[in-house]
Design an enzyme around this catalytic site. Sequence first.
Site, PDB file in Angstrom:
ATOM      1  N   LEU A 106      27.677 -18.961 -52.038  1.00 17.10           N
ATOM      2  CA  LEU A 106      28.051 -19.619 -53.291  1.00 17.10           C
ATOM      3  C   LEU A 106      28.689 -20.968 -52.996  1.00 17.10           C
ATOM      4  O   LEU A 106      29.413 -21.119 -52.003  1.00 17.10           O
ATOM      5  CB  LEU A 106      29.029 -18.742 -54.079  1.00 17.10           C
ATOM      6  N   GLY A 151      27.289 -15.316 -50.135  1.00 18.11           N
ATOM      7  CA  GLY A 151      26.233 -15.238 -51.145  1.00 18.11           C
ATOM      8  C   GLY A 151      24.836 -15.308 -50.528  1.00 18.11           C
ATOM      9  O   GLY A 151      23.883 -14.753 -51.085  1.00 18.11           O
ATOM     10  N   GLU A 176      33.857 -12.953 -47.274  1.00 17.36           N
ATOM     11  CA  GLU A 176      34.754 -13.415 -48.340  1.00 17.36           C
ATOM     12  C   GLU A 176      36.229 -13.388 -47.957  1.00 17.36           C
ATOM     13  O   GLU A 176      36.989 -14.290 -48.295  1.00 17.36           O
ATOM     14  CB  GLU A 176      34.535 -12.581 -49.618  1.00 17.36           C
TER      15      GLU A 176
END
Length: 300
Positions: A106, A151, A176
């Site tokens: 992302l 992502g 993450e």
Amino acid sequence: MANALRRLSKCGVAGFLPQVFSRHGPRTLPHLVCQKRNNSTSSKIKVDLDPSTGVAVMWMQSPPVNSLNLDLLTEFTTTLEKLEMDKSCRGVIITSSLPKIFSAGLDILEMYQTSPEHCGEFWKAVQELWLNLYGSKLTTIAAINGSSPAGGCLVSISCDYRVMADNPRYSIGLNETLLGIVAPYWFKDTMANTVGHRTTELALALGKLYSAPEALTIGLVDELVPEDQVVNTAAQTMGKWLAIDEHARQVTKAMMRKPTIDKLLSNREADVHNFVSFITQASVQKSLGMYLKMLKNRKG
Ligand code: CO8
């Protein structure tokens, strides 16, 4: 909600698109893309569809790192929806046209110092991509020809099969926690469905990025091949998948994935709300800022 997703989500263990199999029948796909039709080039994704094989290749081409910003997410979903509706398409290979990078995940800039409204819109687009890809009735293969963190890993593990370049410099994983953020439960579920609960627990807690050989060992990818053969190997594998009875394969896929998809479908708004309230916290914004700084400093 996207048509593709509705089809797979509503698919029970009987009666799912029987005409699909009878229309196309099982067949093999010996080689990739020789006669291309319906090809289109848009700004961030290039599509090559070969109607003679029924296979499309989606090339992500958003320099420098194919980070999934709102534009790329939206175009990805729209492209996939169009392919779902194209009766000549039965399988999609997802890959990157950039050297060394599949996708950097992302786009952090979409979540850093932006408004809660923008974060909400962005997150809906992330959900939409995952729902469409994980729920696609098409056979989907990730041809991972470079690094694929966060992502990028989610896109990969949402496909039916993963071929990765055999290069220990390329990594893949849900990292993450290294950014001070938490992978949502549907990222976690997709990972657990791929490598199992305990491996996912370790991977997520430590924010582990696995080198390509490590990823093969834990089953995060299915196959490693030399870099210049990633897309062709994906095409050959696609041939084996397309030789399976279409109806039986689709029903099986739905049976395996529907519970995970339904969990998000019944909870989408709350998931957006949770994301926005988490990501806009001052401490989380600080972590993202530090991570971005670290990325820049690494260069120098
Ligand atoms: N978002 C935005 N910009 C990025 C990103 C990203 N994900 N990744 C890299 N960039 C930028 C860099 O800052 C750099 O910018 P600039 O040129 O302005 O300095 C440019 O892209 C090029 O990057 P690099 O120089 O680092 O390129 P390399 O080829 O050396 O390395 C990598 C490529 C390996 C992809 C490296 O850039 C990298 O590790 N990037 C970070 C990857 C990452 O950690 N992504 C995580 C994103 S978060 C996510 O996907 C899930 C979030 C779930 C949220 C849930 C909250 C509840």
